[in-house]
Design an enzyme around this catalytic site. Structure first.
Site, PDB file in Angstrom:
ATOM      1  N   THR A   1       0.853  -1.201   0.000  1.00 29.11           N
ATOM      2  CA  THR A   1       0.000   0.000   0.000  1.00 29.11           C
ATOM      3  C   THR A   1       0.884   1.245   0.000  1.00 29.11           C
ATOM      4  OG1 THR A   1      -1.765  -1.153   1.166  1.00 29.11           O
ATOM      5  CG2 THR A   1      -1.749   1.239   1.373  1.00 29.11           C
ATOM      6  N   GLY A   2       0.381   2.310  -0.642  1.00 28.91           N
ATOM      7  CA  GLY A   2       1.124   3.568  -0.675  1.00 28.91           C
ATOM      8  C   GLY A   2       1.482   3.911  -2.117  1.00 28.91           C
TER       9      GLY A   2
ATOM     10  N   ALA B   1       7.854   1.601   2.165  1.00 29.80           N
ATOM     11  CA  ALA B   1       8.172   1.811   3.588  1.00 29.80           C
ATOM     12  C   ALA B   1       8.342   3.304   3.839  1.00 29.80           C
ATOM     13  CB  ALA B   1       9.462   1.084   3.959  1.00 29.80           C
TER      14      ALA B   1
ATOM     15  N   LYS C   1       6.651   1.263   8.886  1.00 32.61           N
ATOM     16  CA  LYS C   1       5.567   1.288   7.916  1.00 32.61           C
ATOM     17  C   LYS C   1       4.293   1.762   8.599  1.00 32.61           C
ATOM     18  CE  LYS C   1       4.916  -1.916   4.962  1.00 32.61           C
ATOM     19  NZ  LYS C   1       4.596  -0.810   4.038  1.00 32.61           N
TER      20      LYS C   1
ATOM     21  N   GLU D   1      -0.523  -5.144   6.075  1.00 32.61           N
ATOM     22  CA  GLU D   1       0.803  -5.253   5.446  1.00 32.61           C
ATOM     23  C   GLU D   1       1.664  -6.268   6.187  1.00 32.61           C
ATOM     24  OE1 GLU D   1       1.307  -0.779   3.559  1.00 32.61           O
ATOM     25  OE2 GLU D   1       1.857  -1.093   5.641  1.00 32.61           O
TER      26      GLU D   1
HETATM   27  C1  5RP Z   1       1.336   2.257   4.104  1.00 31.52           C
HETATM   28  C2  5RP Z   1       2.807   2.127   4.106  1.00 31.52           C
HETATM   29  C3  5RP Z   1       3.541   2.651   2.931  1.00 31.52           C
HETATM   30  O1  5RP Z   1       4.251   1.602   2.346  1.00 31.52           O
HETATM   31  C4  5RP Z   1       4.477   3.732   3.373  1.00 31.52           C
HETATM   32  O2  5RP Z   1       3.725   4.735   4.043  1.00 31.52           O
HETATM   33  C5  5RP Z   1       5.235   4.352   2.188  1.00 31.52           C
HETATM   34  O3  5RP Z   1       4.350   5.061   1.394  1.00 31.52           O
HETATM   35  P1  5RP Z   1       4.811   5.760   0.043  1.00 31.52           P
HETATM   36  O4  5RP Z   1       5.240   4.684  -0.884  1.00 31.52           O
HETATM   37  O5  5RP Z   1       3.574   6.490  -0.412  1.00 31.52           O
HETATM   38  O6  5RP Z   1       5.937   6.711   0.384  1.00 31.52           O
HETATM   39  O7  5RP Z   1       3.415   1.606   5.014  1.00 31.52           O
HETATM   40  O8  5RP Z   1       0.768   1.832   5.306  1.00 31.52           O
END
Ligand code: 5RP
Length: 232
Positions: A28-29, A85, A96, A105
């Site tokens: 996710t993200g 992450a 995370k 996750e």
């Molecule tokens: C979501 C997460 C994401 O992997 C983390 O926040 C990184 O996000 P992004 O790829 O948008 O920088 O842990 O719960």
């Protein structure tokens, strides 16, 4: 390259680790979403994969782009999990949960034979804790849990702030219906000790430190792609 371009470059490099027929945990993200877009292209070209999404948001994107999905109930053992992450330390311990999906996750990463973390180089840190640690808690007994979490940090010698995550004026709810406390207590000297202390609190559902779970980090930076294996 912009940060978004670096995220896409890391996602593209990680795709080389995906083999036909794999069962995949899908993170996710924004970095994980870049990965989903590239994976969808491969699926369009005939690659066969089955994905388990780590959030409703990722599930929606996969469905929209035609990435076939399953669940951990149907496929409890996955070949590979690919996720982003918020922080990556030199031992590949991670923070995370910036996107609020840390519980699913972690369940999906734990069900996977291997976890590859994808990121732009801004996520590399000497030690965890610069990014507030997301702690997923049951709404029942929130104030009591908050006191116990504060106490756990204090007993380990940390001082800092604990904030209930709020979105649009309401407590942010995870896909599991839980709340998140974001813990800003600075540099985490002993992630395992903090993890044990948090896990001992009944109202804590899970925290966002992923200790010893990632086997490889694929990191994009101004100098190109680096693949950093976990030590030991
Ligand atoms: C979501 C997460 C994401 O992997 C983390 O926040 C990184 O996000 P992004 O790829 O948008 O920088 O842990 O719960």
């Amino acid at each position: 390259m912009s940060q978004d371009e670096l995220k896409t470059a890391a996602a593209r490099a990680a795709l080389a680790h995906v083999e036909d027929g794999m069962k995949l945990g899908i993170g996710t993200g924004s970095t994980a979403e870049a990965f989903v877009h590239l994976l969808a292209e491969k699926v369009g070209d005939g690659m066969r994969v089955l994905g388990v999404p780590t959030s409703e948001r990722t599930a929606r994107l996969c469905l929209e782009l035609g990435v076939p999905l399953t669940s951990l109930n149907e496929e409890p053992e996955l070949d590979l999990c690919i996720d982003g992450a918020d922080e990556i330390d030199p031992a590949l311990n991670l923070t995370k949960g910036g996107g609020g999906a840390l519980l699913r996750e972690k369940i999906v990463a734990y069900a996977s034979a291997k976890m590859i973390v994808i990121a732009d180089e801004s996520k590399l840190v000497d030690s965890l804790g610069g990014f507030a640690l997301p702690i997923e808690v049951n709404p029942f007994g929130l104030e009591a849990t908050r006191l116990h979490v504060q106490g756990a940090y204090r007993d380990l010698g940390y001082s800092g702030e604990l904030r209930l995550r709020v979105r649009s004026g309401e407590a942010f709810e995870t896909d599991g219906g839980h709340y998140i406390l974001d813990a800003s207590f600075g540099h985490i000297s002993n992630p395992k000790a903090l993890s044990d202390a948090l896990h001992a609190i009944p109202g804590v559902v899970e925290h966002g430190m992923f200790i010893g779970m990632a086997s490889l980090a694929v990191v994009a930076g101004s100098g190109g792609i680096r693949e950093l294996p976990a030590r030991g």
